[in-house]
Structures are given as C-alpha cells and as structure tokens.
Motif scaffolding. Structure first.
Motif, PDB file in Angstrom:
ATOM      1  N   PRO A 168      -5.272  -2.649  -2.892  1.00  0.00           N
ATOM      2  CA  PRO A 168      -5.899  -1.526  -3.833  1.00  0.00           C
ATOM      3  C   PRO A 168      -5.272  -0.282  -3.428  1.00  0.00           C
ATOM      4  O   PRO A 168      -5.189   0.764  -4.340  1.00  0.00           O
ATOM      5  CB  PRO A 168      -7.270  -1.803  -4.007  1.00  0.00           C
ATOM      6  N   ALA A 169      -5.388  -0.072  -2.259  1.00  0.00           N
ATOM      7  CA  ALA A 169      -5.221   1.668  -1.909  1.00  0.00           C
ATOM      8  C   ALA A 169      -3.533   1.848  -1.928  1.00  0.00           C
ATOM      9  O   ALA A 169      -3.179   2.977  -1.941  1.00  0.00           O
ATOM     10  CB  ALA A 169      -5.457   1.611  -0.207  1.00  0.00           C
ATOM     11  N   LEU A 170      -2.681   0.921  -2.018  1.00  0.00           N
ATOM     12  CA  LEU A 170      -1.294   1.090  -2.225  1.00  0.00           C
ATOM     13  C   LEU A 170      -0.819   1.369  -3.709  1.00  0.00           C
ATOM     14  O   LEU A 170       0.212   1.841  -4.070  1.00  0.00           O
ATOM     15  CB  LEU A 170      -0.618  -0.228  -1.614  1.00  0.00           C
ATOM     16  N   LYS A 171      -1.654   0.881  -4.675  1.00  0.00           N
ATOM     17  CA  LYS A 171      -1.161   1.161  -5.940  1.00  0.00           C
ATOM     18  C   LYS A 171      -1.121   2.527  -6.404  1.00  0.00           C
ATOM     19  O   LYS A 171      -1.821   3.450  -6.069  1.00  0.00           O
ATOM     20  CB  LYS A 171      -2.633   0.830  -6.980  1.00  0.00           C
ATOM     21  N   GLY A 172       0.207   2.814  -7.057  1.00  0.00           N
ATOM     22  CA  GLY A 172       0.834   4.219  -7.386  1.00  0.00           C
ATOM     23  C   GLY A 172       1.238   5.011  -6.178  1.00  0.00           C
ATOM     24  O   GLY A 172       1.566   6.056  -6.643  1.00  0.00           O
ATOM     25  N   ARG A 173       1.409   4.488  -5.073  1.00  0.00           N
ATOM     26  CA  ARG A 173       1.929   5.113  -3.886  1.00  0.00           C
ATOM     27  C   ARG A 173       3.418   4.521  -3.645  1.00  0.00           C
ATOM     28  O   ARG A 173       3.471   3.454  -3.666  1.00  0.00           O
ATOM     29  CB  ARG A 173       0.968   5.299  -2.798  1.00  0.00           C
ATOM     30  N   SER A 174       4.181   5.370  -3.136  1.00  0.00           N
ATOM     31  CA  SER A 174       5.186   4.729  -2.319  1.00  0.00           C
ATOM     32  C   SER A 174       4.976   4.308  -0.945  1.00  0.00           C
ATOM     33  O   SER A 174       3.947   5.284  -0.479  1.00  0.00           O
ATOM     34  CB  SER A 174       6.509   5.776  -2.353  1.00  0.00           C
ATOM     35  N   VAL A 175       5.309   3.138  -0.477  1.00  0.00           N
ATOM     36  CA  VAL A 175       4.793   2.972   0.982  1.00  0.00           C
ATOM     37  C   VAL A 175       6.089   2.550   1.558  1.00  0.00           C
ATOM     38  O   VAL A 175       7.121   1.773   1.029  1.00  0.00           O
ATOM     39  CB  VAL A 175       3.956   1.567   0.781  1.00  0.00           C
ATOM     40  N   ILE A 176       6.250   2.703   2.837  1.00  0.00           N
ATOM     41  CA  ILE A 176       7.094   2.158   3.694  1.00  0.00           C
ATOM     42  C   ILE A 176       6.366   1.518   4.993  1.00  0.00           C
ATOM     43  O   ILE A 176       5.376   1.824   5.744  1.00  0.00           O
ATOM     44  CB  ILE A 176       8.012   3.294   4.494  1.00  0.00           C
ATOM     45  N   LEU A 177       6.652   0.267   4.927  1.00  0.00           N
ATOM     46  CA  LEU A 177       6.283  -0.724   5.942  1.00  0.00           C
ATOM     47  C   LEU A 177       7.139  -0.918   7.290  1.00  0.00           C
ATOM     48  O   LEU A 177       8.490  -1.457   6.763  1.00  0.00           O
ATOM     49  CB  LEU A 177       5.700  -2.187   5.454  1.00  0.00           C
ATOM     50  N   VAL A 178       6.823  -0.397   8.252  1.00  0.00           N
ATOM     51  CA  VAL A 178       7.744  -0.777   9.358  1.00  0.00           C
ATOM     52  C   VAL A 178       7.109  -1.961  10.076  1.00  0.00           C
ATOM     53  O   VAL A 178       6.012  -2.099  10.678  1.00  0.00           O
ATOM     54  CB  VAL A 178       7.770   0.209  10.358  1.00  0.00           C
ATOM     55  N   THR A 179       7.720  -3.118   9.990  1.00  0.00           N
ATOM     56  CA  THR A 179       6.991  -4.395  10.226  1.00  0.00           C
ATOM     57  C   THR A 179       8.202  -5.740  10.342  1.00  0.00           C
ATOM     58  O   THR A 179       9.176  -5.541   9.924  1.00  0.00           O
ATOM     59  CB  THR A 179       5.928  -4.925   9.491  1.00  0.00           C
ATOM     60  N   HIS A 180       7.826  -6.676  11.114  1.00  0.00           N
ATOM     61  CA  HIS A 180       8.511  -7.911  11.265  1.00  0.00           C
ATOM     62  C   HIS A 180       7.627  -8.960  10.787  1.00  0.00           C
ATOM     63  O   HIS A 180       8.111 -10.250  10.749  1.00  0.00           O
ATOM     64  CB  HIS A 180       8.917  -8.049  12.723  1.00  0.00           C
ATOM     65  N   ARG A 181       6.353  -8.554  10.489  1.00  0.00           N
ATOM     66  CA  ARG A 181       5.200  -9.684  10.194  1.00  0.00           C
ATOM     67  C   ARG A 181       5.263 -10.207   8.812  1.00  0.00           C
ATOM     68  O   ARG A 181       5.653  -9.255   7.734  1.00  0.00           O
ATOM     69  CB  ARG A 181       3.780  -9.326  10.572  1.00  0.00           C
ATOM     70  N   PRO A 182       5.297 -11.439   8.335  1.00  0.00           N
ATOM     71  CA  PRO A 182       5.574 -12.216   7.498  1.00  0.00           C
ATOM     72  C   PRO A 182       4.527 -11.625   6.142  1.00  0.00           C
ATOM     73  O   PRO A 182       5.139 -11.231   5.161  1.00  0.00           O
ATOM     74  CB  PRO A 182       5.354 -13.675   7.523  1.00  0.00           C
ATOM     75  N   ALA A 183       3.404 -11.426   6.507  1.00  0.00           N
ATOM     76  CA  ALA A 183       2.013 -10.982   5.536  1.00  0.00           C
ATOM     77  C   ALA A 183       2.362  -9.678   5.107  1.00  0.00           C
ATOM     78  O   ALA A 183       2.570  -9.478   3.882  1.00  0.00           O
ATOM     79  CB  ALA A 183       0.722 -11.226   6.107  1.00  0.00           C
ATOM     80  N   SER A 184       2.987  -8.884   5.894  1.00  0.00           N
ATOM     81  CA  SER A 184       3.295  -7.456   5.512  1.00  0.00           C
ATOM     82  C   SER A 184       4.469  -7.497   4.928  1.00  0.00           C
ATOM     83  O   SER A 184       4.782  -6.648   3.818  1.00  0.00           O
ATOM     84  CB  SER A 184       3.578  -6.562   6.702  1.00  0.00           C
ATOM     85  N   LEU A 185       5.534  -8.330   5.156  1.00  0.00           N
ATOM     86  CA  LEU A 185       6.958  -8.450   4.529  1.00  0.00           C
ATOM     87  C   LEU A 185       6.573  -8.898   2.988  1.00  0.00           C
ATOM     88  O   LEU A 185       7.173  -8.469   2.044  1.00  0.00           O
ATOM     89  CB  LEU A 185       7.942  -9.201   5.201  1.00  0.00           C
ATOM     90  N   ALA A 186       5.540  -9.641   2.916  1.00  0.00           N
ATOM     91  CA  ALA A 186       5.242 -10.181   1.415  1.00  0.00           C
ATOM     92  C   ALA A 186       4.870  -9.071   0.598  1.00  0.00           C
ATOM     93  O   ALA A 186       5.105  -9.094  -0.927  1.00  0.00           O
ATOM     94  CB  ALA A 186       4.191 -11.218   1.625  1.00  0.00           C
ATOM     95  N   LEU A 187       4.524  -7.832   0.860  1.00  0.00           N
ATOM     96  CA  LEU A 187       3.814  -6.809   0.046  1.00  0.00           C
ATOM     97  C   LEU A 187       5.213  -6.004  -0.467  1.00  0.00           C
ATOM     98  O   LEU A 187       4.913  -5.330  -1.462  1.00  0.00           O
ATOM     99  CB  LEU A 187       3.135  -5.848   0.883  1.00  0.00           C
ATOM    100  N   ALA A 188       6.265  -6.163   0.415  1.00  0.00           N
ATOM    101  CA  ALA A 188       7.473  -5.111  -0.147  1.00  0.00           C
ATOM    102  C   ALA A 188       8.116  -5.679  -1.415  1.00  0.00           C
ATOM    103  O   ALA A 188       8.326  -6.823  -1.598  1.00  0.00           O
ATOM    104  CB  ALA A 188       8.630  -5.355   0.963  1.00  0.00           C
ATOM    105  N   ASP A 189       8.635  -4.714  -2.110  1.00  0.00           N
ATOM    106  CA  ASP A 189       9.356  -4.749  -3.169  1.00  0.00           C
ATOM    107  C   ASP A 189      10.847  -5.135  -2.723  1.00  0.00           C
ATOM    108  O   ASP A 189      11.748  -5.900  -3.333  1.00  0.00           O
ATOM    109  CB  ASP A 189       9.474  -3.474  -4.215  1.00  0.00           C
ATOM    110  N   ARG A 190      11.180  -4.384  -1.625  1.00  0.00           N
ATOM    111  CA  ARG A 190      12.438  -4.441  -0.937  1.00  0.00           C
ATOM    112  C   ARG A 190      12.169  -4.352   0.578  1.00  0.00           C
ATOM    113  O   ARG A 190      11.463  -3.818   1.165  1.00  0.00           O
ATOM    114  CB  ARG A 190      13.530  -3.313  -1.381  1.00  0.00           C
ATOM    115  N   ILE A 191      13.212  -5.234   1.218  1.00  0.00           N
ATOM    116  CA  ILE A 191      13.333  -5.205   2.577  1.00  0.00           C
ATOM    117  C   ILE A 191      14.464  -4.790   3.173  1.00  0.00           C
ATOM    118  O   ILE A 191      15.621  -5.297   2.542  1.00  0.00           O
ATOM    119  CB  ILE A 191      13.096  -6.643   3.043  1.00  0.00           C
TER     120      ILE A 191
END
Length: 191
Positions: A168-191
């Motif tokens: 819910p906190a990510l809605k409407g924001r640009s987000v950069i995830l630095v991660t190797h973790r599968p659950a976090s990668l699943a959030l990404a529009d692009r890897i």
C-alpha cells in the motif's frame, strides 16, 4: 569507474529492481542518487532537473530510504520516526504508521509510540525495526522510495510478510529495490 554508459529512466510510479553480483554498482547508483558523491561524467535528473542543481537537503526530502539495517536511536518509536524533523502531528504520524503496517504492533505496546526501544531498537524485532524505517521514509511523502537490501535479514516467510505490508505504501511512487530476494523481485515492474 564502477558505472560506465548507464542510461536508466524510471517512470513515475514504476517499481524497478537492481540486482547483480557484489561490486556491480548497485550501492554506487544509490549513493549517486542521494548525492553522497557526484558523477564524474554524465548527469542524473529528477523530473527533468539535474540533481546537481537541487539543494542536497531538498533532494533527500524527495527520496525515502529503507536500508538493510535500520538506524534507530535509543529513544521512543515516535522519536525514531520523526528523527530531527518538526513534529508532524498525531494524524500524519498515524497515517505513516498505517502505511508501514506498524500501527498494529505499536498499539499493542504499553506506551504505544512513546515506547522506549533501546539502543539500535533492541527491544523490537527485525520486522518491527524495518517498519519503523519505512514509516520514517514515508514521513516526508517522497515520490521516490529506495529499498536497499531491506529484506536481506528476513527468512522467506518474514520477507513475504514485509513485502505484502509495503505494497500500500508503494502506490503512486517510483521505487528502486536493491535485492536478490525472490519476494522483493516479484514486486518489480522491471528487473
């Protein structure tokens, strides 16, 4: 030089994941975005404005950072969220706690947001410390959020719960995830 010829555009509201081996430049990119140092060549823009032309304090208010290890001071939960800012008022504080999915565990504490957390937040679990870090990052309502290995210390179940809580906190924001973790990668529009 760590990064050469990098051309990356992030659309408003887009979630991207940066992944790669150690030393590939992920942290360097984050440090450049936060202006801990400036690029030797090229430029970085935020909404079309070169970040070198933006006052550092103003730039950092537009970027919320949730690091791998939340830096918490010996004090109250409230102190650790406000962290040197002007008091946002109870309504705004409760809003960021709700977005960070921290309200439930805080209301169960005897002194709620006035609970003392100890040095580094030792009286809180890892997930609770991350939620406090997320609430702090959301306080200024930044258009850009950076999660720098924010789930690295979680087990798979804990990571999935934190990622679900963050959505819910990510809605409407640009987000950069630095991660190797599968659950976090699943959030990404692009890897």
């Amino acid at each position: 030089p760590v990064l050469r010829g990098l051309d990356l555009a992030i659309a408003p509201g887009e979630i991207i994941a940066l992944t790669g081996r150690n030393g590939a430049g992920k942290s360097t990119l984050i440090n450049l975005l936060l202006r801990f140092y400036d690029p030797q060549a090229g430029r970085i823009t935020l909404d079309g404005t070169d970040i070198a032309a933006i006052q550092v304090q103003q730039l950092r208010r537009q970027i919320g950072l949730v690091p791998q290890r939340a830096l918490l001071a010996n004090g109250t939960i409230r102190d650790n969220i406000i962290f040197g800012r002007t008091d946002p008022g109870a309504e705004r504080l409760h809003e960021v706690l709700r977005l960070a999915q921290a309200g439930e565990f805080i209301t169960a504490l005897p002194d709620q947001d006035e609970t003392q957390i100890g040095d580094g937040g030792v009286r809180l679990s890892g997930g609770q410390r991350q939620r406090i870090a997320l609430a702090r990052a959301l306080l200024d309502d930044p258009p850009l959020l950076i999660f720098d290995e924010a789930t690295a210390m979680y087990d798979l179940e804990g990571e999935a719960a934190f990622v679900a809580a963050c959505q819910p906190a990510l809605k409407g924001r640009s987000v950069i995830l630095v991660t190797h973790r599968p659950a976090s990668l699943a959030l990404a529009d692009r890897i």
